[in-house]
Structure formats: structure tokens, C-alpha cells
Design a protein around this motif. Structure first.
Motif, mmCIF file in Angstrom:
data_model
loop_
_atom_site.group_PDB
_atom_site.id
_atom_site.type_symbol
_atom_site.label_atom_id
_atom_site.label_comp_id
_atom_site.label_asym_id
_atom_site.label_seq_id
_atom_site.Cartn_x
_atom_site.Cartn_y
_atom_site.Cartn_z
ATOM 1 N N TRP A 1 62.719 105.614 74.931
ATOM 2 C CA TRP A 1 62.717 105.286 76.269
ATOM 3 C C TRP A 1 62.353 103.831 76.140
ATOM 4 O O TRP A 1 61.375 103.289 75.436
ATOM 5 C CB TRP A 1 61.645 105.878 77.145
ATOM 6 N N PHE A 2 62.984 102.895 77.067
ATOM 7 C CA PHE A 2 62.810 101.493 76.718
ATOM 8 C C PHE A 2 62.574 101.107 78.287
ATOM 9 O O PHE A 2 62.917 101.689 79.100
ATOM 10 C CB PHE A 2 63.811 100.643 76.225
ATOM 11 N N ARG A 3 62.233 99.836 78.311
ATOM 12 C CA ARG A 3 62.241 99.307 79.747
ATOM 13 C C ARG A 3 62.307 97.722 79.786
ATOM 14 O O ARG A 3 62.122 97.091 78.755
ATOM 15 C CB ARG A 3 60.481 99.583 80.177
ATOM 16 N N GLN A 4 62.710 97.200 80.720
ATOM 17 C CA GLN A 4 62.694 95.897 80.958
ATOM 18 C C GLN A 4 62.318 95.360 82.448
ATOM 19 O O GLN A 4 62.773 95.820 83.352
ATOM 20 C CB GLN A 4 64.579 95.383 80.915
ATOM 21 N N ALA A 5 61.448 94.641 82.412
ATOM 22 C CA ALA A 5 60.750 93.844 83.655
ATOM 23 C C ALA A 5 61.600 92.750 83.840
ATOM 24 O O ALA A 5 62.081 92.039 83.115
ATOM 25 C CB ALA A 5 59.455 93.559 83.354
ATOM 26 N N PRO A 6 61.304 92.142 85.305
ATOM 27 C CA PRO A 6 62.315 91.025 85.588
ATOM 28 C C PRO A 6 61.863 89.902 84.728
ATOM 29 O O PRO A 6 60.845 89.558 84.488
ATOM 30 C CB PRO A 6 61.730 90.743 87.026
ATOM 31 N N GLY A 7 62.870 89.073 84.250
ATOM 32 C CA GLY A 7 62.721 88.089 83.665
ATOM 33 C C GLY A 7 62.183 88.153 82.260
ATOM 34 O O GLY A 7 61.777 87.051 81.404
ATOM 35 N N LYS A 8 62.135 89.394 81.701
ATOM 36 C CA LYS A 8 61.733 89.806 80.366
ATOM 37 C C LYS A 8 62.695 90.483 79.307
ATOM 38 O O LYS A 8 63.633 90.998 80.157
ATOM 39 C CB LYS A 8 60.193 90.410 80.199
ATOM 40 N N GLU A 9 62.762 90.457 78.212
ATOM 41 C CA GLU A 9 63.665 91.303 77.355
ATOM 42 C C GLU A 9 63.113 92.852 77.230
ATOM 43 O O GLU A 9 61.972 93.156 77.681
ATOM 44 C CB GLU A 9 63.514 90.953 76.049
ATOM 45 N N ARG A 10 64.121 93.572 77.296
ATOM 46 C CA ARG A 10 64.062 95.002 77.139
ATOM 47 C C ARG A 10 63.138 95.350 75.877
ATOM 48 O O ARG A 10 63.212 94.607 74.630
ATOM 49 C CB ARG A 10 65.279 95.567 76.898
ATOM 50 N N GLU A 11 62.074 96.198 75.945
ATOM 51 C CA GLU A 11 61.220 96.660 75.008
ATOM 52 C C GLU A 11 61.218 97.991 74.759
ATOM 53 O O GLU A 11 61.324 98.703 75.890
ATOM 54 C CB GLU A 11 59.845 95.794 75.547
ATOM 55 N N PHE A 12 60.722 98.211 73.760
ATOM 56 C CA PHE A 12 60.629 99.661 73.517
ATOM 57 C C PHE A 12 59.301 100.432 74.027
ATOM 58 O O PHE A 12 58.230 99.855 74.259
ATOM 59 C CB PHE A 12 60.425 99.896 71.929
ATOM 60 N N VAL A 13 59.320 101.637 74.428
ATOM 61 C CA VAL A 13 58.243 102.314 75.098
ATOM 62 C C VAL A 13 57.762 103.570 74.315
ATOM 63 O O VAL A 13 56.549 103.704 73.903
ATOM 64 C CB VAL A 13 58.455 102.806 76.636
ATOM 65 N N ALA A 14 58.790 104.505 74.006
ATOM 66 C CA ALA A 14 58.509 105.680 73.123
ATOM 67 C C ALA A 14 59.774 106.253 72.784
ATOM 68 O O ALA A 14 60.740 106.176 73.257
ATOM 69 C CB ALA A 14 57.679 106.759 74.488
ATOM 70 N N ALA A 15 59.389 107.003 71.667
ATOM 71 C CA ALA A 15 60.532 107.748 71.050
ATOM 72 C C ALA A 15 60.313 109.321 70.518
ATOM 73 O O ALA A 15 59.025 109.379 70.317
ATOM 74 C CB ALA A 15 61.073 107.008 69.807
ATOM 75 N N VAL A 16 61.101 110.028 70.411
ATOM 76 C CA VAL A 16 60.747 111.551 69.775
ATOM 77 C C VAL A 16 62.207 111.821 69.109
ATOM 78 O O VAL A 16 63.248 111.895 69.451
ATOM 79 C CB VAL A 16 60.590 112.535 71.173
ATOM 80 N N ASN A 17 61.607 112.549 67.797
ATOM 81 C CA ASN A 17 62.558 112.899 67.034
ATOM 82 C C ASN A 17 63.005 114.367 67.601
ATOM 83 O O ASN A 17 62.758 114.924 68.516
ATOM 84 C CB ASN A 17 62.247 113.386 65.762
ATOM 85 N N TRP A 18 64.074 114.925 67.002
ATOM 86 C CA TRP A 18 64.893 116.187 67.588
ATOM 87 C C TRP A 18 64.148 117.375 67.746
ATOM 88 O O TRP A 18 64.118 118.073 68.555
ATOM 89 C CB TRP A 18 66.127 116.427 66.553
ATOM 90 N N SER A 19 62.852 117.413 66.854
ATOM 91 C CA SER A 19 62.024 118.816 67.006
ATOM 92 C C SER A 19 61.058 118.430 67.727
ATOM 93 O O SER A 19 60.109 119.558 67.942
ATOM 94 C CB SER A 19 61.953 119.349 65.489
#
Length: 119
Positions: free
Chosen positions: A36-54
Motif C-alpha cells: 500500500w502506498f499513498r500520495q497526499a496533495p502536493g507530495k510524492e507518493r510514499e510507501f505505507v505497508a507491505a505483506v509477503n505472499w504468506s
């Protein structure tokens, strides 16, 4: 054709919760790491969270640790982002993404869902 479709963003008051979902199609979902990533107005997209396959391995941006939880259901081809204790500064468009484990960049992206935290 690979599709990632996010849903369940919306307007929530400070302190509230939301659970985003990301339904994947056109790929072998269980083979992909989901993020999951997010991008706020006027800002660059940033990493939020990640999960592996299992779901054994997860990682989070420092700013969301303890408040956000990423999960997945491989049987439903769906990834989730549970967001609690929401603050106005997390207002952004939230995107899910998928990548094969050994790749450095994400291969596929959803169209995003708006999350607005405001009273």
C-alpha cells in the motif's frame, strides 16, 4: 489483463477507522508481494505497508506503525489495510500495488481510493 481495484476509502473523523481493500485479478495473487502506498496533495507518493505472499512478513512506514495493519486473503485475491486512530495528516489517495518477490519495483498498481480525515 491484470487489475487491482481499491475500495472503501472515504471521509472519516479524526480518531476513526477505515479498512481499505484491494481486489486483484489477472495474476496469480499468492505469488505476489502486496503493498500500500499513498500520495497526499502536493507530495510524492510514499510507501505505507507491505505483506509477503504468506502474510508471515510485513513491514510498515514508521509513521503508521501501531495504527495500520496490512493483511491479505489469498483465497479471495484481496489485500487489506486496516487504519485506526486516523489523523488529518494521513489524508491522501491510497494505492495498492503488486510485485514479484525478487523484483525491486512494483509491477502493477491500482487506480487509488481517496481517504480524507476531517472533522
Amino acid at each position: 489483463q491484470v487489475q487491482l481495484v481499491e475500495a472503501w476509502g472515504g471521509l472519516v473523523q479524526p480518531g476513526g477507522s477505515l479498512r481499505l481493500s484491494c481486489v486483484a485479478s489477472g495474476l496469480t495473487f499468492s505469488s505476489y508481494r502486496m503493498g500500500w502506498f499513498r500520495q497526499a496533495p502536493g507530495k510524492e507518493r510514499e510507501f505505507v505497508a507491505a505483506v509477503n505472499w504468506s502474510s508471515v512478513n510485513t513491514n510498515y512506514a514508521d509513521s503508521v506503525k501501531g495504527r495500520f495493519t496490512i493483511s491479505r486473503d489469498n483465497a479471495k485475491n484481496t489485500a487489506y489495510l486496516q487504519m485506526n486512530s486516523l489523523k488529518p495528516e494521513v489524508t491522501a489517495v491510497y494505492y495498492c500495488a503488486a510485485k514479484l518477490p525478487m523484483k525491486g519495483t512494483y509491477d502493477y498498481w491500482g487506480q487509488g481510493t481517496q481517504v480524507t480525515v476531517s472533522s
